[in-house]
Design an enzyme around this catalytic site. Structure first.
Site, PDB file in Angstrom:
ATOM      1  N   GLY A 196      -4.983   7.081 -19.135  1.00 18.68           N
ATOM      2  CA  GLY A 196      -6.532   7.157 -19.068  1.00 18.68           C
ATOM      3  C   GLY A 196      -8.214   5.999 -19.477  1.00 18.68           C
ATOM      4  O   GLY A 196      -8.936   6.095 -19.222  1.00 18.68           O
ATOM      5  N   ASP A 227     -13.586  -2.955  -8.818  1.00 20.73           N
ATOM      6  CA  ASP A 227     -12.478  -2.672  -9.625  1.00 20.73           C
ATOM      7  C   ASP A 227     -11.815  -4.154 -10.171  1.00 20.73           C
ATOM      8  O   ASP A 227     -10.774  -5.406  -9.771  1.00 20.73           O
ATOM      9  CB  ASP A 227     -10.988  -2.105  -9.151  1.00 20.73           C
ATOM     10  CG  ASP A 227     -11.292  -0.899  -8.714  1.00 20.73           C
ATOM     11  OD1 ASP A 227     -11.872  -0.054  -9.285  1.00 20.73           O
ATOM     12  OD2 ASP A 227      -9.911   0.433  -9.327  1.00 20.73           O
ATOM     13  N   GLY A 245      -6.883   7.410 -11.846  1.00 21.56           N
ATOM     14  CA  GLY A 245      -6.749   7.973 -12.578  1.00 21.56           C
ATOM     15  C   GLY A 245      -7.331   7.475 -14.641  1.00 21.56           C
ATOM     16  O   GLY A 245      -7.154   7.726 -15.331  1.00 21.56           O
ATOM     17  N   ASP A 253      -7.121   0.709  -2.217  1.00 18.23           N
ATOM     18  CA  ASP A 253      -7.240   2.236  -3.132  1.00 18.23           C
ATOM     19  C   ASP A 253      -8.381   1.177  -3.996  1.00 18.23           C
ATOM     20  O   ASP A 253      -9.151   1.241  -4.556  1.00 18.23           O
ATOM     21  CB  ASP A 253      -6.465   2.401  -4.217  1.00 18.23           C
ATOM     22  CG  ASP A 253      -5.760   1.862  -4.711  1.00 18.23           C
ATOM     23  OD1 ASP A 253      -4.929   0.684  -4.228  1.00 18.23           O
ATOM     24  OD2 ASP A 253      -6.433   1.880  -5.938  1.00 18.23           O
ATOM     25  N   LYS A 304     -15.556   4.149 -17.078  1.00 19.16           N
ATOM     26  CA  LYS A 304     -14.286   3.844 -16.967  1.00 19.16           C
ATOM     27  C   LYS A 304     -13.264   3.475 -18.630  1.00 19.16           C
ATOM     28  O   LYS A 304     -13.764   2.521 -19.024  1.00 19.16           O
ATOM     29  CB  LYS A 304     -13.943   2.125 -16.278  1.00 19.16           C
ATOM     30  CG  LYS A 304     -12.640   1.702 -15.600  1.00 19.16           C
ATOM     31  CD  LYS A 304     -12.752   0.354 -14.343  1.00 19.16           C
ATOM     32  CE  LYS A 304     -11.087   0.232 -14.393  1.00 19.16           C
ATOM     33  NZ  LYS A 304     -11.591  -0.973 -13.600  1.00 19.16           N
ATOM     34  N   GLY A 327      -6.056   7.897  -7.091  1.00 18.93           N
ATOM     35  CA  GLY A 327      -7.503   8.596  -7.175  1.00 18.93           C
ATOM     36  C   GLY A 327      -7.881   7.936  -8.512  1.00 18.93           C
ATOM     37  O   GLY A 327      -7.242   6.856  -9.285  1.00 18.93           O
TER      38      GLY A 327
HETATM   39  P1  AMP Z   1      -5.648  -0.669 -10.019  1.00 18.09           P
HETATM   40  O1  AMP Z   1      -4.360  -0.996  -9.931  1.00 18.09           O
HETATM   41  O2  AMP Z   1      -6.374  -0.782 -11.351  1.00 18.09           O
HETATM   42  O3  AMP Z   1      -6.359  -0.212  -8.759  1.00 18.09           O
HETATM   43  O4  AMP Z   1      -5.300   1.160 -10.815  1.00 18.09           O
HETATM   44  C1  AMP Z   1      -4.456   1.247  -9.382  1.00 18.09           C
HETATM   45  C2  AMP Z   1      -4.042   2.879  -9.475  1.00 18.09           C
HETATM   46  O5  AMP Z   1      -3.594   3.190 -11.160  1.00 18.09           O
HETATM   47  C3  AMP Z   1      -4.888   3.956  -9.702  1.00 18.09           C
HETATM   48  O6  AMP Z   1      -5.632   5.397  -9.462  1.00 18.09           O
HETATM   49  C4  AMP Z   1      -5.937   4.050 -10.976  1.00 18.09           C
HETATM   50  O7  AMP Z   1      -6.651   4.980 -11.643  1.00 18.09           O
HETATM   51  C5  AMP Z   1      -4.599   3.996 -11.793  1.00 18.09           C
HETATM   52  N1  AMP Z   1      -4.411   2.818 -13.155  1.00 18.09           N
HETATM   53  C6  AMP Z   1      -4.728   2.035 -13.675  1.00 18.09           C
HETATM   54  N2  AMP Z   1      -4.236   2.152 -15.325  1.00 18.09           N
HETATM   55  C7  AMP Z   1      -4.308   3.436 -16.083  1.00 18.09           C
HETATM   56  C8  AMP Z   1      -4.929   3.814 -16.120  1.00 18.09           C
HETATM   57  N3  AMP Z   1      -4.173   3.408 -17.640  1.00 18.09           N
HETATM   58  N4  AMP Z   1      -4.312   5.464 -17.021  1.00 18.09           N
HETATM   59  C9  AMP Z   1      -4.761   5.841 -15.442  1.00 18.09           C
HETATM   60  N5  AMP Z   1      -4.804   5.586 -14.434  1.00 18.09           N
HETATM   61  C10 AMP Z   1      -4.697   4.058 -14.370  1.00 18.09           C
HETATM   62 MG    MG Z   2      -8.031   0.189  -8.653  1.00 17.88          MG
END
Ligand code: AMP
Ligand code: MG
Length: 521
Positions: free
Chosen positions: A135, A279, A102, A269, A122, A100
Site C-alpha cells: 500500500g 495512474d 490497493g 483499471d 497515493k 481496487g
Molecule cells: P497499477 O498497475 O499501478 O495500476 O496497479 C494495479 C493494482 O495493483 C491496483 O489495484 C493497485 O492498487 C495495486 N497496487 C499497485 N501497487 C501497490 C502497492 N504498493 N500496494 C498495494 N497495492 C498496489
Molecule cells: Mg492503477
C-alpha cells in the site's frame, strides 16, 4: 484550514459492511472505509499553489501542521470518512478479478468555485485491496506522478491533478527491475485530485459479479454527477453514457499522440471513466519518434501498450466497458454501433490533429498521404519528436529543401545517418510539404504561432524526471521545482530554460528510470 466538504461517492453508493482493514474480496459494495496509515516523519516536498487555490486554500494554509498531517494521512479531517474503491480490471488483456485501490485512499470530496474535487492520497498504506503488496509508494514514482500530471494539464491533456508531494519518513522495499535485488527506498505520498477517480474497472467488477443493481447505481451516480448533459432515460441513458465515455477516451488518446505520451499500462483499471489520464506509472515520452516504443519493461515482449497501439487499446478497453454495461441495456446492437463508430471518429480527429501539428489548415486530398509519409520518414533514423515538430514551424514559404532541412536537422540523433537514401526520403517529403504550404492562406508567422500552440517545446523527458529523482533522493528538491515551473508553460519559448529543449543525452539511453521502467512503484 477550511474546506467545503461535500461527499457523494461514500454517501450515495453502497459501502462494504466489514470495517476491518484486512485483504479480501469485497462483495456487494463500491468501496471500503479505511484509515490512512500514520507515517514516521512526514515532510512536505512540494505543493501546487494552483491546486491549493482550486480547492479554496492558500499557500499559507499549506505551511500549517494541519495541512501536512492531513495530506500525508496522519490526520483525518473532521466529518470525513476516507475510503478505498473496489474495482476490477483487464490487465495486459486478461481478466484479473478484483483489484481496487490497493495503495490509494480517497479522503473526501470538496466543492470550490462550482467545481468538485475528490482528494486522494497515493501511497498511504494498505487497504482491503492491497492483495500481496504494502500500500506504499516510493519517492521516484511519486515525483514522476506529481510532475507529469501537472505537466499534462498544462499541455492541455485531460488528466488527474496533483496537489502535494511529501516524504512519509518510512523506508519501502522494492525490487525495481524484478531481478531479485530488492532495496530500501524513501517512501512518499502524493495527494492527487480529480472530479472522480472512477475507472472502467469499477463497472467491470460489478458486472463480473452479476451485481446488476449496484452496477446501475454506480452508472446512475456517474452520469448524475459527471455527465450532467445526459438527459435521456432508461436504456438510452446508459447508451449515451457509453457514447460520451468513448468520445472522451478518444480525445484523451489523441492528445497523448499529439504530445508523444505513452501511458505504458493501459489496463482497464487504469482507464478513467471521465477520460482523464490516470495512474502515472511506467509512462514515458517519445524521444525518437517510434510507433513501436513502450517505456514499460513489463510489456517488452508484446509491446501491447506501445505508442502506435494506444488507440487500438482504447477501443479494446471500451469493449470491456460495453460488456460491463450490457446488463443495463441488454441489447448488443446499439452497443456494437457505438464501438463501431470509434475507428472513424478517431481517424478523423487524428487527421486533424496531425494537420495542426504540421500547420495545414485548408483541406487537400493529398494530406493523408503527406502525413502517412511523414510518420514513415520520421522513423527511418532516430528523430526527436518534440524538436522536430517544434522546429518545423520555422519553415517558411521562402524555403527550399536545403534551407528547410537545416531548420529540422537538430532533431536527428545521428545527423551522419541522414545520408543518401534517408536524405532522399526527407527531400521528397520536405519538397511535398513546401509545395503544399503554398496552398495555405495564413502568413508564415501566423502559421508558426498556431503550430507552436500544439507542438510543445518542453515535455517531461524521461531523463529529466530521473535527474529530479536522483537529486530528491539526496534531499535536494530544487530541480523538482524548476521542472514544475518550466512545464507550466510548455508552449512558451522560455529561452532561460533552453537546455531542456535538447535531445536525450546518451547516458540516459539505457539507464533504468530513463528508458526502462517497471511497474514496481
Ligand atoms: P497499477 O498497475 O499501478 O495500476 O496497479 C494495479 C493494482 O495493483 C491496483 O489495484 C493497485 O492498487 C495495486 N497496487 C499497485 N501497487 C501497490 C502497492 N504498493 N500496494 C498495494 N497495492 C498496489
Ligand atoms: Mg492503477
Amino acid at each position: 484550514m477550511k474546506l467545503n466538504i461535500q461527499d457523494t461517492f461514500n454517501k450515495e453508493l453502497p459501502a462494504d459492511k466489514i470495517l476491518e482493514n484486512s485483504r479480501r474480496q469485497v462483495l456487494d459494495a463500491c468501496f471500503s472505509f479505511v484509515t490512512p496509515k500514520k507515517t514516521a516523519n512526514p515532510k512536505l516536498i512540494h505543493v501546487s499553489k494552483e491546486m491549493l487555490e482550486a480547492i479554496g486554500l492558500t499557500s499559507e494554509n499549506a505551511t500549517s501542521e494541519d495541512f501536512l498531517k492531513v495530506f500525508t494521512g496522519n490526520k483525518v479531517l473532521e466529518n470525513t470518512h476516507p475510503y478505498a474503491m473496489c474495482y476490477g480490471g483487464h490487465q495486459f488483456g486478461n481478466w484479473a478479478g478484483q483489484l481496487g485501490d490497493g495503495r490509494a485512499i480517497n479522503l473526501t470530496e470538496v466543492v470550490h468555485n462550482n467545481k468538485c474535487w475528490a482528494i486522494q492520497l497515493k501511497g498511504s498504506g494498505e487497504t482491503p485491496y492491497s492483495r500481496t503488496a504494502d500500500g506504499l509508494a516510493v519517492l521516484r514514482s511519486s515525483v514522476r506522478e506529481y510532475l507529469c500530471s501537472e505537466a499534462m494539464f498544462h499541455l492541455g491533456v485531460p488528466t488527474t491533478r496533483a496537489l502535494s508531494l511529501s516524504l512519509s519518513g518510512n523506508d519501502v522495499l522494492r525490487d525495481v527491475m524484478y531481478n531479485g535485488n530488492p532495496a530500501y527506498e524513501k517512501g512518499a505520498i502524493v495527494s492527487r485530485l480529480a472530479p472522480s477517480f472512477i475507472r472502467f474497472g469499477n463497472f467491470e467488477i460489478l458486472a463480473a459479479r452479476k451485481q446488476h443493481l449496484i452496477l446501475q447505481q454506480l452508472a446512475d451516480y456517474t452520469i448524475k454527477h459527471f455527465y450532467p448533459k445526459i438527459t435521456s432515460e432508461g436504456k438510452q441513458k446508459h447508451l449515451d453514457f457509453l457514447t460520451e465515455a468513448r468520445n472522451r477516451t478518444i480525445d484523451m488518446i489523441i492528445h497523448w499522440q499529439r504530445v508523444g505520451f505513452v501511458h505504458g499500462v493501459m489496463n482497464t483499471d487504469n482507464m478513467s471513466i471521465l477520460g482523464l489520464t490516470i495512474d502515472y506509472g511506467p509512462y514515458g515520452w517519445l524521444e525518437g519518434y517510434d510507433l513501436g516504443w513502450t517505456p514499460n519493461t513489463t510489456d517488452n515482449q508484446h509491446k501491447r501498450y506501445r505508442y502506435g497501439n494506444q488507440s487500438h487499446i482504447g477501443l479494446w478497453n471500451l469493449f470491456k466497458l460495453a460488456n460491463a454495461l450490457y446488463p443495463l441495456i441488454e441489447e448488443v446492437e446499439p452497443l456494437q454501433k457505438i464501438l463501431d463508430e470509434y475507428a472513424d471518429i478517431y481517424e478523423a480527429k487524428h487527421h486533424q490533429m496531425m494537420k495542426s501539428k504540421i500547420g495545414l489548415f485548408i483541406e487537400d486530398k493529398s494530406d493523408k498521404e503527406l502525413i502517412g509519409r511523414l510518420e514513415e520518414t520520421l522513423q527511418l533514423t532516430e528523430t526527436d519528436m518534440t524538436i522536430f515538430f517544434r522546429n518545423l514551424s520555422y519553415i517558411t514559404s521562402e524555403d527550399n529543401f536545403d534551407t528547410a532541412f537545416k531548420k529540422i536537422e537538430d532533431a536527428f540523433y545521428v545527423l551522419d545517418e541522414v545520408e543518401e537514401e534517408i536524405k532522399i526520403h526527407w527531400k521528397d517529403w520536405l519538397n511535398r510539404y513546401l509545395k503544399r504550404l503554398q496552398q495555405e492562406t495564413f502568413y508564415d508567422q501566423e502559421r508558426k504561432q498556431k503550430m507552436d500552440s500544439v507542438n510543445p517545446k518542453y515535455v517531461l523527458r524521461n531523463y529529466m524526471a530521473q535527474l529530479a529523482i536522483d537529486d530528491a533522493d539526496k534531499g535536494d528538491y530544487k530541480l523538482i521545482d524548476e521542472l514544475y515551473q518550466l512545464l507550466k508553460k510548455p508552449y512558451s519559448e522560455q529561452p532561460e530554460h533552453e537546455k531542456w529543449f535538447a535531445k536525450r543525452p546518451e547516458w540516459a539511453r539505457h539507464k533504468v528510470g530513463c528508458s526502462m521502467l517497471s511497474c514496481s512503484s
